[in-house]
Design a protein around this motif. Sequence first.
Motif, PDB file in Angstrom:
ATOM      1  N   ARG A  77      20.874  34.319 -28.836  1.00  0.00           N
ATOM      2  CA  ARG A  77      21.126  33.184 -29.720  1.00  0.00           C
ATOM      3  C   ARG A  77      21.116  33.612 -31.187  1.00  0.00           C
ATOM      4  O   ARG A  77      21.936  33.151 -31.991  1.00  0.00           O
ATOM      5  CB  ARG A  77      20.060  32.110 -29.498  1.00  0.00           C
TER       6      ARG A  77
ATOM      7  N   SER B  25      24.253  32.773 -33.519  1.00  0.00           N
ATOM      8  CA  SER B  25      24.277  31.692 -34.513  1.00  0.00           C
ATOM      9  C   SER B  25      23.159  31.749 -35.536  1.00  0.00           C
ATOM     10  O   SER B  25      23.037  30.838 -36.361  1.00  0.00           O
ATOM     11  CB  SER B  25      24.219  30.332 -33.800  1.00  0.00           C
TER      12      SER B  25
ATOM     13  N   ARG C 298      18.140  28.939 -35.945  1.00  0.00           N
ATOM     14  CA  ARG C 298      18.298  27.497 -36.090  1.00  0.00           C
ATOM     15  C   ARG C 298      17.208  26.839 -35.262  1.00  0.00           C
ATOM     16  O   ARG C 298      17.320  26.752 -34.030  1.00  0.00           O
ATOM     17  CB  ARG C 298      19.689  27.055 -35.640  1.00  0.00           C
TER      18      ARG C 298
ATOM     19  N   ARG D 133      17.775  24.400 -32.262  1.00  0.00           N
ATOM     20  CA  ARG D 133      18.362  24.930 -31.043  1.00  0.00           C
ATOM     21  C   ARG D 133      17.384  25.809 -30.258  1.00  0.00           C
ATOM     22  O   ARG D 133      17.676  26.210 -29.133  1.00  0.00           O
ATOM     23  CB  ARG D 133      19.619  25.740 -31.378  1.00  0.00           C
TER      24      ARG D 133
ATOM     25  N   ALA E 162      12.813  19.331 -30.386  1.00  0.00           N
ATOM     26  CA  ALA E 162      13.950  18.748 -29.673  1.00  0.00           C
ATOM     27  C   ALA E 162      14.162  17.295 -30.087  1.00  0.00           C
ATOM     28  O   ALA E 162      15.298  16.833 -30.243  1.00  0.00           O
ATOM     29  CB  ALA E 162      13.729  18.850 -28.162  1.00  0.00           C
TER      30      ALA E 162
ATOM     31  N   ARG F 196      15.829  17.157 -33.481  1.00  0.00           N
ATOM     32  CA  ARG F 196      17.257  17.480 -33.401  1.00  0.00           C
ATOM     33  C   ARG F 196      18.030  16.310 -32.788  1.00  0.00           C
ATOM     34  O   ARG F 196      19.121  15.959 -33.245  1.00  0.00           O
ATOM     35  CB  ARG F 196      17.446  18.734 -32.564  1.00  0.00           C
ATOM     36  N   SER F 197      17.457  15.691 -31.748  1.00  0.00           N
ATOM     37  CA  SER F 197      18.132  14.566 -31.109  1.00  0.00           C
ATOM     38  C   SER F 197      18.275  13.397 -32.073  1.00  0.00           C
ATOM     39  O   SER F 197      19.287  12.704 -32.083  1.00  0.00           O
ATOM     40  CB  SER F 197      17.321  14.103 -29.889  1.00  0.00           C
TER      41      SER F 197
ATOM     42  N   ARG G  65      21.231  13.548 -34.457  1.00  0.00           N
ATOM     43  CA  ARG G  65      22.587  13.375 -33.932  1.00  0.00           C
ATOM     44  C   ARG G  65      23.068  11.957 -34.197  1.00  0.00           C
ATOM     45  O   ARG G  65      22.269  11.024 -34.249  1.00  0.00           O
ATOM     46  CB  ARG G  65      22.601  13.629 -32.423  1.00  0.00           C
TER      47      ARG G  65
ATOM     48  N   VAL H 211      19.024  19.005 -26.215  1.00  0.00           N
ATOM     49  CA  VAL H 211      18.185  20.153 -25.900  1.00  0.00           C
ATOM     50  C   VAL H 211      17.269  19.823 -24.738  1.00  0.00           C
ATOM     51  O   VAL H 211      16.703  18.752 -24.676  1.00  0.00           O
ATOM     52  CB  VAL H 211      17.332  20.517 -27.133  1.00  0.00           C
TER      53      VAL H 211
ATOM     54  N   ALA I 238      17.189  25.543 -22.333  1.00  0.00           N
ATOM     55  CA  ALA I 238      17.601  24.893 -23.572  1.00  0.00           C
ATOM     56  C   ALA I 238      19.076  25.122 -23.794  1.00  0.00           C
ATOM     57  O   ALA I 238      19.599  26.179 -23.502  1.00  0.00           O
ATOM     58  CB  ALA I 238      16.801  25.454 -24.741  1.00  0.00           C
ATOM     59  N   ARG I 239      19.692  24.087 -24.343  1.00  0.00           N
ATOM     60  CA  ARG I 239      21.131  24.240 -24.624  1.00  0.00           C
ATOM     61  C   ARG I 239      21.331  24.952 -25.919  1.00  0.00           C
ATOM     62  O   ARG I 239      20.661  24.672 -26.873  1.00  0.00           O
ATOM     63  CB  ARG I 239      21.786  22.866 -24.686  1.00  0.00           C
TER      64      ARG I 239
END
Length: 642
Positions: free
Chosen positions: A460, A464, A467, A470, A614, A617-618, A621, A634, A641-642
């Motif tokens: 990861r 990217s 982060r 994530r 998580a 982050r959710s 969105r 996530v 984890a995505r």
Amino acid sequence: MLGDLGTASLAVGLACATLTALLWLRVALFDASVRTARLGSTATLAAAAVACALLETALLRHDFSVRFVAENGGRHVPLYYTLTSLWSALDGSLLLWLLVLGGYAALLARRAYPPRLHAYAMVVVSVVMLFFFALSSFAANPFRPVSPVPADGPGPNPLLQQHPAMGVHPPLLYAGYLGLVVPFAFALAAPLAGRAGRGWARMARPWALVAWAALTGGIGLGAWWSYAVLGWGGYWAWDPVENASLLPWLTATAFLHTTLVRGRAAWHSALACASFLLVLLGTFLTRSGAVASVHAFTDSPLGPMLLGFVLLAVVVSTVLTGRRAPEPARTGRPRALSRPTLVLVNGVLLVTIAAVVLIGTILPLLSAPLDGTRVSVGPAYYQRTAVPLAVVVLLVLGATPAMRVRDRSAALRRLAVPAGAGLGTVALIGLLSRPGPAALTAFGAAAFVLTGLAGDLVHRLRRSGPRPGRLAGLVAHAGLALVAVGVAGSSAYGRDAERTLRVGETLRVGDVAVRLVGVDRTGGSGSMAVRARLVLTASGHAGPTITPALRYHPARDTAVTVPAIGTGLLHDTYVTLIAVSEDSGSATVRLAVNPLVGLLWAGGALTATGGLLAAARSARRPAARAGRPVPAPVAVGSGAAR
């Protein structure tokens, strides 16, 4: 005066909750304005807050004309534990329950979701609020008067005055329990809202993540509190009330992971409903006196009302989720070795563990009325059933990250290093010691998971960069692996000994020893204590003097063990004073060496942190509107984890 005001605040709260439920129903049926309904939710929260504030005021002012204060307050109680006395007994804890539930209701009322779905969800939450206000008003009113008014009270249960976690653990646990009402409400509202209910699981997910993180923290903090206070040297006894907190955690974890797989609406509804229904069942077990537990409240008149509400909620959930629109047919055959398949497999395993724990928890309750004898279900049952399944969950968890690649050969290659690490760990530990099959498998599974997560982290970061949002799933899964190592290590390698020592004698466990120097007796306001002074020695090097104690509280006629715990990098030294001779010349002492216990607390904190990351982050969105799906979120707990 305070008692009358408190009773009035409960009556106002009950009226506000009733009116609020009707106002939100009006919004759902007639597309009315939500402004008045939102004000109703805020007023209901305000009533709960006023009731809590009034009871706290009564406790701080030592107003013993209020029955709850007369039974749980005391002039000798320190300020901190006077404040936490609010939730030290049944009636007061219901006020904290109402405050947390009202907070969730007010927050949900202010959010923007598809109107009909939102309104029906608020009806469900308001009805739950109405029930608990009715329970507090009619069956568990803490503001009832007492006559004659006593001059002092006994204070809260002495066990609840031994650790600062009393101020954090119950509120955190309640935040976890009651946060699950939101996914439950969305699941029941979705069939009523029609097309507007599509995508409800994505909208409920941030709420479920916050509740899951709080519940994780509450369970971990409760285990630490038990370890530090109860004096038996353990942290989890498969007690019915402990199980009652674990059950919704398992199903909520399964819910969070099945939402990663499209086209599983039936799973989403069943798991969201099951999670809150298990919260209600746990409330019944804890507050009805149905089970004997150090964590449970005493016998109360709430049992029939709580059981009736649980059964009603089961019937309503079954009827409403049963009329859900049929799912569109899925095209294509799912691959056996794929990330969605493994996520679903772990969901099934988590539900199976929950079923096993549920059976063991309620079987004693069911056996007594059926054949007149109360069946005893001990830790051995759970160790033979739930623990092996938990190890399988770990193995599937470790395999899931590699399945993100579509090439099966590439996925299997990515599993080679973690598998080698797991097998190598099993071989090495098996050669060096004999921890037993269960612990050995847990060590191997944890090595498999941690190595796989490390590889996934490197992948990861290369792709990217760092982060944090994530990485939430990786953090949570690493925490679970550490918990597994801590449980396996403390169970397999823990050693203890108990002996009566005269002054100058030594008790030894491995390379750790304690020597009795003397016994001291003290008396103070509200309690008497006897302490053993022991010199701790490790590997031949003299360490500090430790003082495990026994405290007697005359007001409650209760003796409490206060262990002395020495925390080290690899193990804890746990010393308990069992008894003291009348002449103070000897003491019965238990010495235990508990390896790797620190990994439990570190792993629990890491898991809860992953859940919070998580959730953050959710929450960032874009909200799903009018049933429009949002990107896959996530995973935390037991899937990749995505």
